[in-house]
Design a protein around this motif. Sequence first.
Motif, mmCIF file in Angstrom:
data_model
loop_
_atom_site.group_PDB
_atom_site.id
_atom_site.type_symbol
_atom_site.label_atom_id
_atom_site.label_comp_id
_atom_site.label_asym_id
_atom_site.label_seq_id
_atom_site.Cartn_x
_atom_site.Cartn_y
_atom_site.Cartn_z
ATOM 1 N N PRO A 115 -6.200 -3.244 -0.251
ATOM 2 C CA PRO A 115 -5.100 -3.824 -1.033
ATOM 3 C C PRO A 115 -4.165 -4.737 -0.243
ATOM 4 C CG PRO A 115 -4.733 -1.475 -0.664
ATOM 5 C CD PRO A 115 -6.107 -1.766 -0.177
ATOM 6 N N VAL A 116 -3.983 -5.920 -0.769
ATOM 7 C CA VAL A 116 -2.992 -6.884 -0.307
ATOM 8 C C VAL A 116 -2.316 -7.429 -1.548
ATOM 9 C CG1 VAL A 116 -2.634 -9.148 0.749
ATOM 10 C CG2 VAL A 116 -4.220 -7.531 1.800
ATOM 11 N N ALA B 95 -3.327 -0.192 9.302
ATOM 12 C CA ALA B 95 -2.507 -0.171 8.088
ATOM 13 C C ALA B 95 -3.441 -0.010 6.897
ATOM 14 C CB ALA B 95 -1.686 -1.450 7.958
ATOM 15 N N ASP B 96 -2.890 0.487 5.795
ATOM 16 C CA ASP B 96 -3.704 0.732 4.599
ATOM 17 C C ASP B 96 -3.576 -0.374 3.565
ATOM 18 O OD1 ASP B 96 -4.657 3.467 5.307
ATOM 19 O OD2 ASP B 96 -2.501 3.882 5.280
ATOM 20 N N GLY B 97 -2.597 -1.240 3.746
ATOM 21 C CA GLY B 97 -2.393 -2.329 2.811
ATOM 22 C C GLY B 97 -1.314 -3.254 3.333
ATOM 23 N N MET B 98 -1.139 -4.397 2.678
ATOM 24 C CA MET B 98 -0.153 -5.390 3.115
ATOM 25 C C MET B 98 0.579 -5.975 1.921
ATOM 26 S SD MET B 98 -0.693 -8.815 5.498
ATOM 27 C CE MET B 98 -0.994 -10.035 4.202
ATOM 28 N N VAL B 99 1.876 -6.273 2.130
ATOM 29 C CA VAL B 99 2.701 -6.950 1.130
ATOM 30 C C VAL B 99 3.381 -8.125 1.806
ATOM 31 C CG1 VAL B 99 4.708 -6.770 -0.375
ATOM 32 C CG2 VAL B 99 3.122 -4.841 -0.195
ATOM 33 N N SER B 100 3.200 -9.325 1.249
ATOM 34 C CA SER B 100 3.833 -10.519 1.802
ATOM 35 C C SER B 100 4.157 -11.471 0.662
ATOM 36 C CB SER B 100 2.903 -11.181 2.827
ATOM 37 O OG SER B 100 3.570 -12.238 3.505
ATOM 38 N N LEU C 114 3.233 0.075 -5.273
ATOM 39 C CA LEU C 114 1.982 -0.268 -5.953
ATOM 40 C C LEU C 114 0.827 -0.421 -4.957
ATOM 41 C CD1 LEU C 114 0.411 -1.217 -8.483
ATOM 42 C CD2 LEU C 114 1.235 -3.521 -7.978
ATOM 43 N N THR C 115 1.081 -1.098 -3.850
ATOM 44 C CA THR C 115 0.048 -1.323 -2.847
ATOM 45 C C THR C 115 -0.412 -0.003 -2.231
ATOM 46 O OG1 THR C 115 1.057 -3.470 -2.373
ATOM 47 C CG2 THR C 115 -0.532 -2.640 -0.761
ATOM 48 N N ALA C 116 0.534 0.863 -1.946
ATOM 49 C CA ALA C 116 0.181 2.184 -1.422
ATOM 50 C C ALA C 116 -0.640 2.975 -2.429
ATOM 51 C CB ALA C 116 1.449 2.947 -1.046
#
Length: 330
Positions: free
Chosen positions: A302-303, A121-126, A321-323
């Motif tokens: 990016p997280v 994965a290129d980034g994470m959102v939690s 935004l994360t992407a």
Amino acid sequence: MEVFEILKDLLKKSPKKRIVFPEGNDVRVLTAASRLQADGLVEPILLGEADKVEALAKKAKLDLSGIRIVDYLHAPEFASMVEKFHERMAGGKHFQSMEEAHDAMLDPNFYGTMLVYTGEADGMVSGAAHSTAATVRPALFILKTKPGMHRVSGSFIMERGEEKYIFADCAISIDPTSDQLAEFAEQSVTTAKAIGIEEPRVAFLSFSTHGSAKGAQVDKVAEAVKLFKSKNPDVIADGELQFDAAFVPEVAKIKAPDSAVAGKANIFIFPELQSGNIGYKIAQRLGGFTAVGPVLQGLAKPVNDLSRGCSVDDVYKIGILTAAQSAIED
């Protein structure tokens, strides 16, 4: 142009980014992921038991076609991920046994962060169902900070019509040092450029303007300005400045007439977390600004963190935004 229109344009010109959402059991996250997939700007990855995720989506009448759902607890690569995590932690103070590594991988935020670390994965959102600490902690352990950076900060993008500003740090460091404030400013300049602020002007805030008051708190900010300027001579920066001197041209002419920033600042570095957090919420609630964030700055990849009271639109926008952060770093 609005911030998210700028970011969407950026993503249209970049290879599609894979963003992992560890909270696949939250209907807000599923709704945002479905929307991101439909827009074709981001490739969402959901963590959770496939049957439960799909049942929740069906109940909410959501289309998850084409979205990868990772049942990480039963995935054939789970054992391999535990080993990779154990290797990553080698020589540190935490998760030194295989049992501890195994238990950590049971946490969706740890597993999601490992997907980012391994390049799946290129980034994470939690954060829709987790605290900020639960989101940030795995990122600090696994991804760590960018080269040259020693601390992570949390900025907010403040938008009202055509006005766009960056406020930092409003989410992470309670009482940062001069060195850390200088780093936060450097990180915030990168965020500002990503949202179309082409000429960043950094104001280091204080209750003093150019020595009008004295004290250790003032000295800390003044030292941060010197450190920042020494490393970033091409970026316009000044301080210490009171907020009115940094923002209001008429006040700037009186308090700091020779400043290239005073009255024209678009990046505001707060001296400590308390004032930063209060400041962005005043601007949001009394000033009518939209506050996007916190945008986590300084991580190697990016997280980003959501509020547990977030809306579907919040999840969608932080996914964008994360992407975009990942695309900028390429």
